[in-house]
Structure formats: structure tokens, C-alpha cells
Design an enzyme around this catalytic site. Structure first.
Site, PDB file in Angstrom:
ATOM      1  CE1 TYR A   1      69.136  13.509  10.885  1.00  0.00           C
ATOM      2  CE2 TYR A   1      68.385  14.996  12.601  1.00  0.00           C
ATOM      3  CZ  TYR A   1      68.265  13.810  11.906  1.00  0.00           C
ATOM      4  OH  TYR A   1      67.256  12.939  12.238  1.00  0.00           O
TER       5      TYR A   1
ATOM      6  CG  HIS B   1      70.945   8.023  13.014  1.00  0.00           C
ATOM      7  ND1 HIS B   1      71.426   9.149  12.388  1.00  0.00           N
ATOM      8  CD2 HIS B   1      69.629   7.953  12.692  1.00  0.00           C
ATOM      9  CE1 HIS B   1      70.461   9.743  11.727  1.00  0.00           C
ATOM     10  NE2 HIS B   1      69.358   9.028  11.897  1.00  0.00           N
TER      11      HIS B   1
END
Length: 270
Positions: free
Chosen positions: A42, A103
Site C-alpha cells: 500500500y 499477501h
């Protein structure tokens, strides 16, 4: 920590960057959110760390989750994972990551490379708990062979148009929490007649109804995201909103199906 109301509604941080992102994060912390969800990819772990520093909240009250080894990141070597976690800890300004997710694994090799390193990180207390993000039920079976601590949480997309019965069952069987991202289907619930009707009946928002529906499911913790202070605060109405069995059944009966995050290479197990 996810089981109580303070953590039963987390705060997603995707795309919250720069000063505007920090402002949104501080607003969330001051509104009462204590479970923050970010990721290395992110690009905002530093902003999350800055917001934690600025907000008048004790570190002991916070539950900070981040993620590593996304399919778009460089080659997933053990050293890459170790170094990446050290960088995450530094950017977040915390000694121990409360929850570290693997992830978006792209293949079996990713899982077999990354998860043994997670075992090491728990042993060294760099990480307290491990999680799995966008894993399928088959991926979870492979993780069972590799992880020494059982996964604390499994994160995946979930909302009224993607109820995830099969995956939720697999997560529940492992005694883990199901952390639901995109819990309002990226805004789609605002146009849903069933959800809007229930929101009108309860004098609340469609977002709060969707979040309350998610919270009605055993072990599910939604993590809504917003930049707007009004929405950040109003989403927390879900913590006090107990939907009737009849309202839950009406939402359960919605027959629309939608997956907001759907890479072409991903093989889902419905």
C-alpha cells in the site's frame, strides 16, 4: 484482540497516503478504531506509523496488521521477507507487528517460501500472530503443513454479494478469524434495494447495515475504509446495530454475486 467490540470493526487503509491519509487515520483512531490494517504494497506504513504517533492512543490499545509478499512484489526469497518485515516495523514505529499476513500468494512456491519465514519471525517476537490473505481452502491445507502457529486470521473479500460460505467454513474449522475486506462491495451496497430498505427501517446507513450483517456471521471482522470523517464515524454505528433474524435472512437471500478483486490468474474455489 479481534474478538471484542473495540477490534470487531477494523479500519482498512488502502490508498490512504500523504497528509490526507494521515488525517483520515487520526480521525479513525480518535473515533475509536483500534484495529488498523495496512500492507507493504500500500505504500502507507509510514503514514500509519505517523498517525499512531499523533493520535492520543496508547500502543497497548492498538492492533496493527500489515502484509508482505504480494504477487506484484519482487521475488519472494526468505531474505526479502525478513528484510521487508524489519522495514515494516521501522515504518510503523512498532517493535512487534500484531498480525502479519502473507499477501496474495500467486502459487505453491510462494507459500512454501514465505510461511517458514513467518515461523521464524514469531520465534524472534518480531511478529506476534500470522495471517493469510486471499488464500483458497486448498491453500489453507498447504499452510497447515508449513505453519507452526495456526493462522490467527484469514483475510478475503466478503460482503452481501460474496458471502464466502466455503472459505468461511474452512477458516472456522481452523479456529481463525475471517477478516472481510471490501465489506460494502466498493459502494455497491448503497444501490441495493434490500439493504436500503433495512437501513431506512433502522434509521442508519447502508454501509452500517452491510457491516452489521458481516458482524452477525461467526468470527467475521469487517475492515471498512473511508477518507471522509463523516463516513469513518458513521460506519461505527454497525457496532451498536443488532439486525433481526428476519433482516439477516433478507440479506442472505440477495441473489446477486460480485467479486470486486479478481485477478485473471487467480483460481478461486467457490
Amino acid at each position: 484482540m479481534l474478538e471484542n467490540d473495540a477490534h470487531g470493526l477494523g479500519f482498512g487503509t488502502y490508498s490512504l497516503t500523504g497528509e490526507d491519509g494521515i488525517d483520515a487515520l487520526v480521525t479513525a483512531l480518535e473515533a475509536g478504531y483500534r484495529h488498523l490494517d495496512t500492507a507493504r504494497l500500500y505504500g502507507n506504513e509510514a503514514e500509519v506509523g505517523e498517525a499512531i504517533d499523533r493520535a492520543d492512543v496508547d500502543r497497548d490499545e492498538l492492533f496493527v496488521a500489515t502484509k508482505i509478499a504480494h504477487f506484484e512484489e519482487p521475488e519472494k526469497t526468505p531474505e526479502y521477507v525478513r528484510n521487508g518485515v524489519e522495514e515494516s516495523r521501522s515504518r510503523l514505529g512498532i517493535d512487534t507487528i500484531d498480525l502479519l499476513y502473507h499477501h496474495w500468494p500467486r502459487n505453491r512456491d510462494d507459500i512454501e517460501t514465505v510461511l517458514p519465514v513467518f515461523n521464524e519471525l514469531v520465534e524472534t517476537e518480531a511478529v506476534e500472530r500470522v495471517g493469510l490473505s486471499n488464500y483458497t481452502p486448498s491453500d489453507l491445507e498447504l499452510a497447515d503443513e508449513l505453519l507452526e502457529p495456526s493462522p490467527y486470521a484469514v483475510q478475503a473479500e466478503m460482503h452481501p454479494y460474496l458471502p464466502q460460505e466455503k472459505l468461511r467454513g474452512a477458516v472456522r474449522d481452523r479456529g481463525a478469524f475471517f477478516v472481510a475486506y471490501s465489506p460494502i462491495a466498493q459502494g455497491e451496497v448503497f444501490e441495493d434495494t434490500t439493504i436500503s430498505a433495512i437501513a431506512d427501517e433502522r434509521d442508519t446507513t447502508e454501509a452500517a447495515v452491510s457491516l452489521a450483517w458481516l458482524r452477525s456471521k461467526d468470527g467475521v471482522v469487517p475492515i471498512p475504509r473511508s477518507k471522509t470523517p463523516e463516513h469513518i464515524r458513521s460506519n461505527r454505528e454497525a457496532l451498536e446495530l443488532d439486525l433481526t433474524d428476519e433482516a439477516i435472512e433478507r440479506i442472505d437471500d440477495i441473489d446477486r454475486r460480485l467479486r470486486c478483486e479478481d485477478p485473471e490468474w487467480m483460481q478461486w474455489e467457490e
